[in-house]
Design a protein around this motif. Structure first.
Motif, PDB file in Angstrom:
ATOM      1  N   GLU A   1       0.825  -1.217   0.000  1.00 23.42           N
ATOM      2  CA  GLU A   1       0.000   0.000   0.000  1.00 23.42           C
ATOM      3  C   GLU A   1       0.854   1.259   0.000  1.00 23.42           C
ATOM      4  OE1 GLU A   1      -0.132  -2.554   2.062  1.00 23.42           O
ATOM      5  OE2 GLU A   1      -2.168  -3.024   2.725  1.00 23.42           O
ATOM      6  N   PHE A   2       2.065   1.179   0.554  1.00 26.02           N
ATOM      7  CA  PHE A   2       2.990   2.304   0.446  1.00 26.02           C
ATOM      8  C   PHE A   2       3.751   2.225  -0.866  1.00 26.02           C
ATOM      9  CE2 PHE A   2       3.238   2.341   5.308  1.00 26.02           C
ATOM     10  CZ  PHE A   2       2.572   3.541   5.430  1.00 26.02           C
TER      11      PHE A   2
ATOM     12  N   LEU B   1      -7.829   8.731  -0.384  1.00 24.44           N
ATOM     13  CA  LEU B   1      -7.334   7.368  -0.595  1.00 24.44           C
ATOM     14  C   LEU B   1      -5.842   7.261  -0.286  1.00 24.44           C
ATOM     15  CD1 LEU B   1      -8.952   6.118  -3.931  1.00 24.44           C
ATOM     16  CD2 LEU B   1      -9.545   5.527  -1.594  1.00 24.44           C
ATOM     17  N   SER B   2      -5.270   8.298   0.287  1.00 22.33           N
ATOM     18  CA  SER B   2      -3.816   8.333   0.470  1.00 22.33           C
ATOM     19  C   SER B   2      -3.436   8.809   1.858  1.00 22.33           C
ATOM     20  CB  SER B   2      -3.189   9.283  -0.563  1.00 22.33           C
ATOM     21  OG  SER B   2      -3.699   9.057  -1.848  1.00 22.33           O
ATOM     22  N   GLN B   3      -4.322   8.635   2.825  1.00 23.16           N
ATOM     23  CA  GLN B   3      -4.028   9.169   4.155  1.00 23.16           C
ATOM     24  C   GLN B   3      -2.788   8.533   4.783  1.00 23.16           C
ATOM     25  OE1 GLN B   3      -5.561  11.830   6.067  1.00 23.16           O
ATOM     26  NE2 GLN B   3      -5.955  12.242   3.911  1.00 23.16           N
ATOM     27  N   GLY B   4      -2.511   7.284   4.424  1.00 24.66           N
ATOM     28  CA  GLY B   4      -1.333   6.621   4.997  1.00 24.66           C
ATOM     29  C   GLY B   4      -0.053   7.305   4.558  1.00 24.66           C
ATOM     30  N   THR B   5       0.067   7.507   3.242  1.00 20.97           N
ATOM     31  CA  THR B   5       1.240   8.201   2.712  1.00 20.97           C
ATOM     32  C   THR B   5       1.306   9.624   3.269  1.00 20.97           C
ATOM     33  OG1 THR B   5       1.300   6.896   0.686  1.00 20.97           O
ATOM     34  CG2 THR B   5       2.288   9.085   0.585  1.00 20.97           C
TER      35      THR B   5
ATOM     36  N   GLN C   1      -0.040  11.028   6.035  1.00 25.94           N
ATOM     37  CA  GLN C   1       0.329  11.164   7.454  1.00 25.94           C
ATOM     38  C   GLN C   1       1.806  10.826   7.659  1.00 25.94           C
ATOM     39  OE1 GLN C   1      -2.330   9.763  10.565  1.00 25.94           O
ATOM     40  NE2 GLN C   1      -0.621   9.372  11.962  1.00 25.94           N
TER      41      GLN C   1
END
Lengths: 493, 453
Positions: B93-94, B105-109, B111
């Motif tokens: 996912e990263f 759709l990109s909150q992980g990247t 944050q």
């Protein structure tokens, strides 16, 4: 039957900032022991140069770190998750074997300045990859140094300048079609050129008459993306290149859209003098959430003296790095290149071969045309004719119901898809730029078409479900105005 | 082909839907004269096991890292990379996401980049940091361009003790923009930027003074004095931190007056990889934020008031501002920044201090031992971190050749960049060099130079 690929709400964890977690004294590291006699720090570093207070980094254990970043990763969409039809970004499958070979210790732990006799494999790989990319581009020489497409462009424009300067006049101006990527004019500015935008004609193409009108001895080059950002092949490309050349100008190719041409036609044969390639697009290296990429630059022999240094040379069976290129534009970054990315692209080319590359172009083009024809009943497609790797639709029909491109994009998320590139190219109002790549099967495309059809139908029946979308994502629409006005760019405790 | 899912019946069905008779018709818009008549001249396609064998074969043509002791640094540093780092950056996912243009759709990247920006600020004691640049060298060049934009001045002063490849990159970036690059010599017998020379060259036309610390020769610079000098002429001070693990023990540039801090983040979580991909970091004062190059992530709220992250101040960037953008950078080094983020979180303040202490002490041990050998000395005595220059009784080329026979990769032969320093090597010692390796290096140097005056 349960249809796969449709977004559903799942168990999504809240997760604080890493700085808000942990506890003083908690550690997540393990370092080798101090095995040399220690000297008092004041005898090594003058007190005035010492750090007085350690930075306020998180104090967390290993499991805290793993859990934190794993939860964050689950908030991301990725090509491994599903279809990612970002136009001009070529989000294709990233083969796993490439990852495995890039991590071989002889590559991963090689120091960039280690003796050349310990780098012969690395230099061979670089040399062969240069040759393969030159063959694909139809050009003579390649430098793998640029770290990304935009740096490849910069290298190219600098070489153009050096080439003209060597003939006595660096010239002043670069022609850039109005449909070009933003990096094109920006790279021109960084290399000291002004740009002139050329309007596209009614068919979405560059008009040779416009080029003829603008072309003179002050124009150093024309930058062309072919297929262009509308996904259309520049049908007059031969004539356009001839016009530019007839005034002593050079033709620069933005290779972001090369996927549709692999093994079908070569930019060098069309008249391009330089071309950058994006290994993280056409050649399958993962995009990493925004890099690292690699943006090799391919050139005609006449431009080879200006290549960035070092260049790899083969002498008998040995390879060496040559830094002694008197007319070189110099270096754009430290050391050789984003080498670990090159390994992946090299493995990809070995896996595909010539027939595999051609198949990619065919299937990427077939997929784009399939989507275009299947979406045409529901969406306005301004240039609805044979396209290459991508095409552009718009929100013209849906605007009638108060629904914009942004709403369509956000609603697609609820349906389990990443949206296309939106509002680009600027010449098409409300653009939805769609590039499925060759990686998607017919079933996957059919699901996307069904989702787009549903959205078109919802736009008429229930526009608010679109204008308030997305509903199933971790967060709903974010306040970008506030983000710009009340800047919060770091945690402050 | 295993990467392409289409069966023959899929292709036929899709062609029918598109209304085309065959695959060739997909390329009817390409002039006949341009179409390739045969196959590209490429090697035949290999199966997956063959690809692995071929790459292993190529890899074996290199030296195997575990067979050699390594004492090279000079802008690329071998540090321990915890297993967790690779596991996290390997998360699909990263790994296989695009630039986070679609925030929901990109909150992980997003944050993780916000956390990275914070960590870089903490490390450097600066106020804002961007999402990353290509590497330390190109970040340094971008800093010079930014200083020029901020002050509308065209001259850059750089310390000649800045990494020579960084200087090359600076030249490349400045030459076409009618900007002038002037070098401040280093003090003989010191190896640090000459204060009197800096004073002589500084004037109100200078946009920035660029200083590396620890510098290319490993020496710690008196940054605060040079910053004061620069500021007295209204110029900015750009600090280049090429080995940021040093900031676990050395005063951060934000505390000694740097206005822009750039550097190479490879040391945190990124393997050597023959020079890339690495990670340029870029930090500055809040008041300059709108002149920064590159991406920035900001925190905001969603329509329900929940916190979330987006790309901020994108109006500086090329996709909107085009020829007037603050930089042409688009794709950066996000995944390398993630590796650095994970590594810094694992280290924490204690780990960072411990890492720096190991590097400092081990390098000092090696420096004392080597410089104590007969015929060896330190051309630039004075404070260093994990690198130091040694003058040797034989040429560095010769010594390195002989060390290599003993499976030791010696220090950097300085004649590569400074022809007159052909008897000098730049050694680097990190936590990855155990004492017995250092002792073997010292013994070997002694044996190889016995009897030489």
């Amino acid at each position: 039957m349960i249809s796969s690929g449709v977004g559903q709400s799942g168990l999504i964890f809240e997760e604080a900032l890493i700085f808000e977690k942990g506890s003083p004294g908690r550690v997540g590291y393990s370092l080798p022991p101090m095995d040399v006699p220690e000297t008092k720090i004041h005898n090594l570093v003058p007190p005035s140069l010492q750090r007085k207070e350690l930075p306020d980094l998180p104090e967390v254990s290993e499991i805290d770190v793993v859990r934190h970043f794993l939860r964050l990763s689950q908030w991301n969409y990725s090509i491994a998750t599903g279809l990612y039809p970002l136009g001009s970004c070529t989000m294709k499958y990233n083969p796993r074997v490439n990852e495995q070979v890039a991590r071989l210790p002889e590559f991963a732990h090689a120091h960039p300045l280690q003796p050349e006799e310990l780098c012969q494999g690395i230099l061979l790989l670089i040399y062969e990859l240069e040759q393969h990319l030159a063959e694909i581009a139809g050009l003579d020489r390649v430098s793998l140094q640029p770290a990304a497409g935009a740096q490849g462009e910069l290298a190219g424009m600098m070489m153009i300048r050096a080439y003209h300067a060597a003939q006595g006049n660096p010239r002043r101006l670069v022609l850039v079609p109005d449909s070009a990527h933003g990096t094109n004019p920006s790279s021109c500015s960084l290399s000291g050129y002004s740009t002139k935008a050329l309007p596209s004609n009614a068919r979405g193409l560059i008009d040779p008459a416009e080029v003829r009108k603008s072309m003179n001895e002050e124009v150093a080059a024309m930058m062309i993306t072919n297929p262009n950002t509308l996904g259309l092949f520049e049908e007059e490309i031969i004539e356009i290149c001839q016009i530019v050349h007839s005034h002593g100008g050079l033709v620069y190719g933005d290779g972001a859209n090369l996927n549709a041409l692999l093994g079908i036609a070569r930019p060098g044969d069309m008249g391009f003098d330089l071309l950058h390639l994006n290994l993280h697009k056409t050649f399958s290296t993962p995009h990493g959430g925004g890099g690292p990429g690699a943006g090799p630059i391919a050139v005609r022999a006449a431009l080879a003296p200006f290549l960035p240094v070092p260049v790899v040379e083969k002498e008998g069976n040995r390879f060496r790095l040559n830094y002694d290129l008197p007319a070189s534009i110099g270096k754009l970054r430290a050391f050789h290149s984003n080498f670990a990315i090159l390994v992946r692209a090299y493995a990809y080319l070995l896996s595909l071969g010539a027939a595999g590359l051609r198949r990619i172009a065919e299937m990427a083009t077939l997929n784009a045309n399939y989507l275009r024809t299947q979406l045409a009943p529901f969406y306005h497609i301004p240039f609805n004719r044979l396209c290459k790797h991508e095409f552009v639709a718009t929100d013209q029909v849906q605007q009638g119901f108060g629904v914009k491109t942004l709403d369509i994009a956000k609603r697609l998320m609820d349906k389990g898809f990443h949206p296309p590139t939106i509002y680009f190219p600027h010449i098409v109002p409300g653009a939805l730029m769609i590039e499925p790549t060759e990686s998607e099967s017919k079933e996957s495309l059919d699901q996307f078409i069904a989702a787009m059809e549903e959205i078109a139908e919802e736009a008429q029946r229930d526009p608010s479900s679109l204008t308030s979308a997305p509903h199933l994502t971790k967060v709903s629409r974010l306040d970008e105005v506030r983000a710009a006005r009340e800047l919060d760019l770091r945690w402050k405790g | 082909m295993r990467y392409i899912p289409h069966t023959e019946s899929d292709v036929q069905a899709m062609l029918r839907a598109v209304g085309l008779p065959n695959l060739e018709a997909l390329f009817a818009d390409i002039p006949e004269a341009l179409k390739l008549k045969g196959d590209l001249n490429l090697p035949r396609a290999l199966s997956e096991p063959e690809v692995i064998s071929r790459l292993q074969e190529i890899a074996r043509m290199n030296g195997h890292p575990s067979d050699h002791s390594l004492f090279l640094g000079a802008g690329a540093y071998r540090h321990f990379v915890p297993a967790v780092v690779e596991e996290i950056v390997g998360r699909e996912e990263f790994y296989t996401a695009y630039t986070p243009y679609q925030a929901e759709l990109s909150q992980g990247t997003l944050q993780s980049i916000y956390e990275y920006q914070t960590l870089i600020c903490q490390l450097t004691a600066m106020e804002v940091a961007n999402a990353s640049m290509y590497d330390g060298a190109s970040a340094t060049a971008e800093a010079a361009l930014m200083a020029s934009r901020v002050l509308q001045r065209k001259r850059i002063l750089a310390s000649s003790a800045l990494h020579p490849e960084y200087l090359s990159v600076l030249r490349t970036y400045l030459v076409n923009l009618k900007m002038e690059l002037q070098l401040i010599p280093w003090g003989r017998g010191e190896g640090t930027t000459s204060l009197p020379e800096a004073e002589k060259q500084l004037n109100s036309e200078v946009a920035a003074l660029i200083l590396q610390s620890p510098n290319f020769f490993g020496r710690l610079e008196e940054g605060s004095q040079l910053a004061e000098l620069a500021h007295s002429q209204g110029a900015l001070l750009i600090a280049a931190i090429v080995e940021p693990t040093s900031l676990g023990v050395i005063q951060p540039p934000g505390e000694w007056g740097a206005d822009i801090v750039v550097g190479e983040g490879q040391s945190f979580g990124n393997p050597l990889n023959f020079g890339g991909p690495y990670l340029g970091f870029f930090a500055t004062r809040e008041k300059f934020v709108r002149q920064m190059p590159g991406r920035l992530v900001g925190r905001t709220v969603d329509t329900h008031g929940r916190p979330g992250f987006v790309l901020a101040l994108a109006t500086r960037e090329q996709h909107i501002r085009r020829e007037k953008a603050t930089s042409n950078i688009c794709t950066n080094e996000a995944l390398c920044a993630l590796a650095a983020t994970v590594h810094l979180c694992l280290l924490g303040p204690q780990g960072l201090a411990e890492l720096a202490r190991l590097n400092l002490q081990k390098a000092h041990y090696a420096k004392e031992k080597i410089s104590g050998l007969p015929g060896f000395d330190l051309p630039f005595p004075g404070a260093t971190y994990n690198e130091f220059v040694v003058r040797m009784p034989r040429s560095a080329v010769e010594i390195n050749r002989k060390l290599l026979k003993r499976r030791i990769i010696g220090g950097l032969d300085l004649s590569r960049f400074f022809p007159e320093m052909d008897d000098c090597s730049l050694f680097c010692v990190t936590e990855m060099n155990p004492k017995h390796e250092i002792d073997r290096l010292v013994e070997s140097l002694e044996e190889l130079t016995k009897g030489v005056k």
